[in-house]
Design a protein around this motif. Structure first.
Motif, PDB file in Angstrom:
ATOM      1  N   SER A  23       0.852  -1.197   0.000  1.00 50.44           N
ATOM      2  CA  SER A  23       0.000   0.000   0.000  1.00 50.44           C
ATOM      3  C   SER A  23       0.887   1.246   0.000  1.00 50.44           C
ATOM      4  CB  SER A  23      -0.887  -0.023   1.252  1.00 50.44           C
ATOM      5  OG  SER A  23      -1.583   1.187   1.362  1.00 50.44           O
ATOM      6  N   LEU A  24       0.481   2.244  -0.770  1.00 51.20           N
ATOM      7  CA  LEU A  24       1.143   3.547  -0.757  1.00 51.20           C
ATOM      8  C   LEU A  24       0.181   4.520  -0.088  1.00 51.20           C
ATOM      9  CD1 LEU A  24       2.495   3.704  -4.442  1.00 51.20           C
ATOM     10  CD2 LEU A  24       3.715   2.927  -2.403  1.00 51.20           C
ATOM     11  N   PRO A  25       0.349   4.741   1.203  1.00 50.54           N
ATOM     12  CA  PRO A  25      -0.609   5.607   1.914  1.00 50.54           C
ATOM     13  C   PRO A  25      -0.485   7.072   1.479  1.00 50.54           C
ATOM     14  CG  PRO A  25       0.797   4.390   3.447  1.00 50.54           C
ATOM     15  CD  PRO A  25       1.388   4.225   2.095  1.00 50.54           C
ATOM     16  N   ALA A  26      -1.503   7.841   1.777  1.00 54.91           N
ATOM     17  CA  ALA A  26      -1.489   9.264   1.445  1.00 54.91           C
ATOM     18  C   ALA A  26      -0.355   9.956   2.174  1.00 54.91           C
ATOM     19  CB  ALA A  26      -2.826   9.892   1.836  1.00 54.91           C
ATOM     20  N   GLY A  27       0.374  10.797   1.472  1.00 57.49           N
ATOM     21  CA  GLY A  27       1.448  11.566   2.079  1.00 57.49           C
ATOM     22  C   GLY A  27       2.746  10.812   2.235  1.00 57.49           C
ATOM     23  N   SER A  28       2.809   9.581   1.761  1.00 59.76           N
ATOM     24  CA  SER A  28       4.035   8.788   1.901  1.00 59.76           C
ATOM     25  C   SER A  28       5.038   9.145   0.800  1.00 59.76           C
ATOM     26  CB  SER A  28       3.713   7.290   1.838  1.00 59.76           C
ATOM     27  OG  SER A  28       3.177   6.958   0.581  1.00 59.76           O
ATOM     28  N   PHE A  29       6.284   8.756   1.048  1.00 56.42           N
ATOM     29  CA  PHE A  29       7.365   9.000   0.076  1.00 56.42           C
ATOM     30  C   PHE A  29       8.103   7.689  -0.106  1.00 56.42           C
ATOM     31  CE2 PHE A  29       9.950  12.577  -1.752  1.00 56.42           C
ATOM     32  CZ  PHE A  29      10.901  11.802  -2.371  1.00 56.42           C
ATOM     33  N   HIS A  30       8.037   7.123  -1.273  1.00 52.00           N
ATOM     34  CA  HIS A  30       8.659   5.819  -1.527  1.00 52.00           C
ATOM     35  C   HIS A  30       9.641   5.903  -2.683  1.00 52.00           C
ATOM     36  CE1 HIS A  30       5.185   4.264   0.770  1.00 52.00           C
ATOM     37  NE2 HIS A  30       5.949   3.201   1.008  1.00 52.00           N
ATOM     38  N   PHE A  31      10.751   5.180  -2.519  1.00 50.04           N
ATOM     39  CA  PHE A  31      11.636   4.907  -3.651  1.00 50.04           C
ATOM     40  C   PHE A  31      11.393   3.471  -4.076  1.00 50.04           C
ATOM     41  CE2 PHE A  31      14.090   8.461  -1.878  1.00 50.04           C
ATOM     42  CZ  PHE A  31      14.382   9.164  -3.031  1.00 50.04           C
ATOM     43  N   LEU A  32      11.501   3.232  -5.371  1.00 51.88           N
ATOM     44  CA  LEU A  32      11.405   1.873  -5.900  1.00 51.88           C
ATOM     45  C   LEU A  32      12.740   1.557  -6.563  1.00 51.88           C
ATOM     46  CD1 LEU A  32       9.609  -0.630  -6.669  1.00 51.88           C
ATOM     47  CD2 LEU A  32       9.089   0.590  -8.798  1.00 51.88           C
ATOM     48  N   THR A  33      13.406   0.526  -6.077  1.00 53.61           N
ATOM     49  CA  THR A  33      14.725   0.194  -6.634  1.00 53.61           C
ATOM     50  C   THR A  33      14.727  -1.232  -7.172  1.00 53.61           C
ATOM     51  OG1 THR A  33      15.619  -0.705  -4.586  1.00 53.61           O
ATOM     52  CG2 THR A  33      15.834   1.666  -4.925  1.00 53.61           C
ATOM     53  N   GLY A  34      15.757  -1.518  -7.888  1.00 53.99           N
ATOM     54  CA  GLY A  34      15.901  -2.852  -8.454  1.00 53.99           C
ATOM     55  C   GLY A  34      16.823  -2.766  -9.640  1.00 53.99           C
ATOM     56  N   PRO A  35      17.405  -3.885 -10.017  1.00 60.11           N
ATOM     57  CA  PRO A  35      18.320  -3.870 -11.163  1.00 60.11           C
ATOM     58  C   PRO A  35      17.588  -3.542 -12.461  1.00 60.11           C
ATOM     59  CG  PRO A  35      17.945  -6.111 -10.403  1.00 60.11           C
ATOM     60  CD  PRO A  35      17.272  -5.219  -9.415  1.00 60.11           C
ATOM     61  N   SER A  36      18.357  -3.168 -13.465  1.00 56.95           N
ATOM     62  CA  SER A  36      17.766  -2.888 -14.777  1.00 56.95           C
ATOM     63  C   SER A  36      17.010  -4.115 -15.270  1.00 56.95           C
ATOM     64  CB  SER A  36      18.866  -2.540 -15.780  1.00 56.95           C
ATOM     65  OG  SER A  36      19.293  -1.237 -15.590  1.00 56.95           O
ATOM     66  N   GLY A  37      15.839  -3.887 -15.824  1.00 54.56           N
ATOM     67  CA  GLY A  37      15.040  -4.994 -16.349  1.00 54.56           C
ATOM     68  C   GLY A  37      14.258  -5.730 -15.289  1.00 54.56           C
ATOM     69  N   SER A  38      14.310  -5.257 -14.045  1.00 58.26           N
ATOM     70  CA  SER A  38      13.596  -5.969 -12.975  1.00 58.26           C
ATOM     71  C   SER A  38      12.105  -5.661 -12.993  1.00 58.26           C
ATOM     72  CB  SER A  38      14.192  -5.599 -11.619  1.00 58.26           C
ATOM     73  OG  SER A  38      14.083  -4.199 -11.403  1.00 58.26           O
ATOM     74  N   GLY A  39      11.710  -4.594 -13.704  1.00 61.04           N
ATOM     75  CA  GLY A  39      10.275  -4.294 -13.816  1.00 61.04           C
ATOM     76  C   GLY A  39       9.848  -3.028 -13.108  1.00 61.04           C
ATOM     77  N   LYS A  40      10.798  -2.101 -12.877  1.00 61.48           N
ATOM     78  CA  LYS A  40      10.426  -0.864 -12.165  1.00 61.48           C
ATOM     79  C   LYS A  40       9.385  -0.067 -12.971  1.00 61.48           C
ATOM     80  CE  LYS A  40      14.686   0.778 -11.684  1.00 61.48           C
ATOM     81  NZ  LYS A  40      15.518  -0.338 -12.178  1.00 61.48           N
ATOM     82  N   THR A  41       9.676   0.107 -14.248  1.00 60.08           N
ATOM     83  CA  THR A  41       8.750   0.890 -15.084  1.00 60.08           C
ATOM     84  C   THR A  41       7.395   0.191 -15.189  1.00 60.08           C
ATOM     85  OG1 THR A  41      10.577   1.839 -16.351  1.00 60.08           O
ATOM     86  CG2 THR A  41       8.408   1.871 -17.380  1.00 60.08           C
ATOM     87  N   THR A  42       7.431  -1.133 -15.315  1.00 64.00           N
ATOM     88  CA  THR A  42       6.168  -1.883 -15.388  1.00 64.00           C
ATOM     89  C   THR A  42       5.357  -1.703 -14.102  1.00 64.00           C
ATOM     90  OG1 THR A  42       7.184  -3.518 -16.835  1.00 64.00           O
ATOM     91  CG2 THR A  42       5.186  -4.198 -15.680  1.00 64.00           C
ATOM     92  N   PHE A  43       6.074  -1.753 -12.966  1.00 62.37           N
ATOM     93  CA  PHE A  43       5.380  -1.573 -11.690  1.00 62.37           C
ATOM     94  C   PHE A  43       4.707  -0.198 -11.629  1.00 62.37           C
ATOM     95  CE2 PHE A  43       5.165  -0.313  -7.243  1.00 62.37           C
ATOM     96  CZ  PHE A  43       4.532  -1.410  -6.668  1.00 62.37           C
ATOM     97  N   LEU A  44       5.444   0.825 -12.079  1.00 60.22           N
ATOM     98  CA  LEU A  44       4.864   2.171 -12.074  1.00 60.22           C
ATOM     99  C   LEU A  44       3.648   2.233 -12.992  1.00 60.22           C
ATOM    100  CD1 LEU A  44       7.974   4.566 -12.114  1.00 60.22           C
ATOM    101  CD2 LEU A  44       6.742   3.623 -10.171  1.00 60.22           C
ATOM    102  N   LYS A  45       3.764   1.603 -14.173  1.00 59.54           N
ATOM    103  CA  LYS A  45       2.638   1.610 -15.125  1.00 59.54           C
ATOM    104  C   LYS A  45       1.408   0.951 -14.524  1.00 59.54           C
ATOM    105  CE  LYS A  45       4.981   1.918 -19.589  1.00 59.54           C
ATOM    106  NZ  LYS A  45       5.302   1.224 -20.854  1.00 59.54           N
ATOM    107  N   LEU A  46       1.638  -0.098 -13.740  1.00 61.06           N
ATOM    108  CA  LEU A  46       0.516  -0.743 -13.054  1.00 61.06           C
ATOM    109  C   LEU A  46      -0.124   0.240 -12.078  1.00 61.06           C
ATOM    110  CD1 LEU A  46       2.124  -4.253 -12.371  1.00 61.06           C
ATOM    111  CD2 LEU A  46       0.120  -3.822 -13.803  1.00 61.06           C
ATOM    112  N   CYS A  47       0.713   1.018 -11.412  1.00 61.14           N
ATOM    113  CA  CYS A  47       0.200   1.952 -10.411  1.00 61.14           C
ATOM    114  C   CYS A  47      -0.638   3.071 -11.018  1.00 61.14           C
ATOM    115  CB  CYS A  47       1.349   2.561  -9.604  1.00 61.14           C
ATOM    116  SG  CYS A  47       2.129   1.398  -8.478  1.00 61.14           S
TER     117      CYS A  47
END
Lengths: 225, 297
Positions: A23-47
């Motif tokens: 869950s990404l609660p209101a007012g939170s600040f998150h970084f998403l990390t992972g190696p290249s090709g791990s799916g960071k952009t895909t995860f954001l697109k899902l969001c």
């Protein structure tokens, strides 16, 4: 604000995510990390609803994103400001018009919003570049313009995909401070980045949490920074 | 309809998000102009054929000719008898024998003006004008056969019917041509819309990502192509009308080819060409845009 319930995503060549719940609660600040090709952009697109999960469901502001109509999705996009890695500008429009694009497509009166636009250009340091075209901007200017466009409708959530990927350290710090400012205004911020030095630098600025993609899972990476 | 006129009234903001025109848009303008030009000709052809068909089937159907043969004395006696019979026949408005001068005028195109017609055993012609709904042709011919030998009734149907059929056939061809032109225009605009939308896929993607609804995105493209089709077709229509106006007049030699054009309020008909084109372009582009937009999240 944004919740993932047992979300899985399969590109067709195998599962990219298996069973993600967070869950990404209101007012939170998150970084998403992972190696290249791990799916960071895909995860954001899902969001932000650009992709639908192949399993589970994603709730944005309490509503199932997969059940949203196309008009609902347009409304959702106005509540989630996105800074893309490649910025995605309309090259035939000057910077000011690109930044004002969310106002334009949502039918706002641009004359009434002119002061907001001027303030925003000043906030991201692009007052002198308002009439320039995207191709004339430096990498840092492009990222700041993309951030300005993402926040012009005062969205509840700001998602940034590698916003510091193509800019120098000083500019990265400047961009980070803008995102921290937004978070201090109550905005939820999610940044995909592989730049650990940036994440460490954020420690002094904001109480951020780190999500790490590993083994088809997105997990909280230990304690707060 | 409100949506159509609302779209044409314009939205400068949505117009600006679409990049300036490319080759496809210019081709759309040219094709619309060419189709508008051809549509005016097809319309002129159809309306002229309509007028000719109406004239021959209506006006000429009210007249007939009686031909009385025999020597001079017989012709005189038979003419009097025929006029009596015609006077008693219900459905006949008037009848009169043609004068020698009128008969000479009828023959002049073939025999010349200076032939001594008085020396020839020409039949006497009687012009018969029918009332509406007219008289029983078969019954009249039968009575003439019984009472006035040598009197032959010609109601013109033998040569009028093929002319009317031909005119109606031309009218059908004109209408079919208009339908084909409309269909071709729809197909062309659809292809142009698809090409324009495909060429601007990145623009559409960005617009969707910043929260644009489909109607905003589609409106920008639909408006551009509809206005272009309207302008092109309007220019083609004007050129078409000018070309029809410049067709050589027939003078006293009236015939179908010299009559091609519009008459009276018919000159307003070409105004429908750009309007119909715009509506066709609006619908075709709208359908193409909706189909294309479905490909974007």
């Amino acid at each position: 604000m944004i919740e993932l319930e047992q979300v899985g995503f399969d590109y067709g060549g195998g599962a990219l995510f298996g069973d993600v719940s967070l869950s990404l609660p209101a007012g939170s600040f998150h970084f998403l990390t992972g190696p290249s090709g791990s799916g960071k952009t895909t995860f954001l697109k899902l969001c932000y609803g650009a992709l639908n999960p192949t399993k589970g469901r994603i709730l944005a502001f309490g509503d199932d994103v997969a059940a949203a109509t196309r008009d609902d999705m347009a409304t959702l996009r106005r509540r989630i400001g996105v800074v893309h890695q490649d910025c995605r500008f309309l090259d035939h429009l000057p910077v000011a018009d690109n930044i004002a694009l969310p106002l334009t497509v949502s039918g706002r009166d641009l004359a009434q919003e002119q002061q907001n636009l001027t303030d925003l250009l000043g906030w991201v340091g692009l007052s002198e570049r308002a009439d320039a075209y995207p191709a004339e901007l430096s990498g840092g200017e492009r990222q700041r313009a993309a951030l300005a466009r993402a926040v012009i409708l005062s969205p509840d959530v700001i998602i940034a995909d590698e916003p510091t990927g193509n800019i120098d350290w000083d500019m990265s710090q400047r961009l980070l401070r803008l995102l921290v400012d937004l978070n201090s205004m109550g905005k939820t911020v999610l940044i995909a980045s592989h730049d650990m030095s940036l994440i460490r630098a954020a420690k002094s600025e904001v109480q951020a949490r780190v999500l790490r993609i590993s083994n088809k899972q997105v997990q909280l990476a230990g304690a707060d920074l | 309809m409100r949506r159509f006129f609302g779209l044409l009234s314009g939205d400068a903001r949505s117009d600006r998000v679409v990049p300036p025109s490319g080759t496809t848009s210019h081709l759309t303008l040219f094709v619309a102009a060419a189709m508008g030009f051809l549509a005016v000709f097809a319309l002129a052809l159809a309306m002229t054929a309509d007028r000719v068909a109406d004239r021959w089937s209506d006006a000429q159907s009210q007249s007939a000719t009686l031909r009385i043969s025999g020597d001079a004395e017989q012709r005189e006696a038979r003419t009097a008898a025929v006029l009596d019979i015609l006077g008693e026949t219900p459905g006949i408005a008037s009848s009169r024998p043609l004068t020698a001068e009128e008969q000479a005028a009828l023959l002049a195109p073939w025999l010349g003006d200076d032939l001594p017609l008085g020396d020839l055993p020409l039949p006497q012609l009687i012009e018969v004008i029918a009332e509406r709904p007219g008289y029983d042709t078969d019954a009249l011919q039968q009575r003439l056969n019984d009472e006035v030998p040598g009197a032959v009734l010609d109601d013109h149907s033998g040569w009028r019917a093929p002319i009317v059929d031909a005119a109606r056939g031309l009218r059908r061809l004109g209408v079919i041509s208009l339908l084909l032109i409309t269909g071709t225009m729809a197909a062309t605009v659809t292809l142009a819309a698809r090409a324009t939308l495909a060429a601007n896929a990145q623009v559409i993607e960005v617009l969707r990502l910043v929260g644009a609804e489909d109607r905003f995105v589609a409106g920008a493209f639909v408006r551009r192509l509809t206005v272009r089709a309207l302008v092109g077709s309007g220019a083609g229509m004007v050129l078409g009308v000018l070309a029809v106006l410049l067709l050589p007049p027939g003078g006293e030699t009236q015939g179908f080819l010299t009559e091609i054009g519009f008459g009276g309020l018919g000159w307003l008909a070409p105004l429908a060409v750009p309007v119909v084109t715009a509506v066709v372009a609006f619908v075709a582009t709208g359908v193409a845009a909706r189909q294309k937009l479905a490909e974007f999240s």
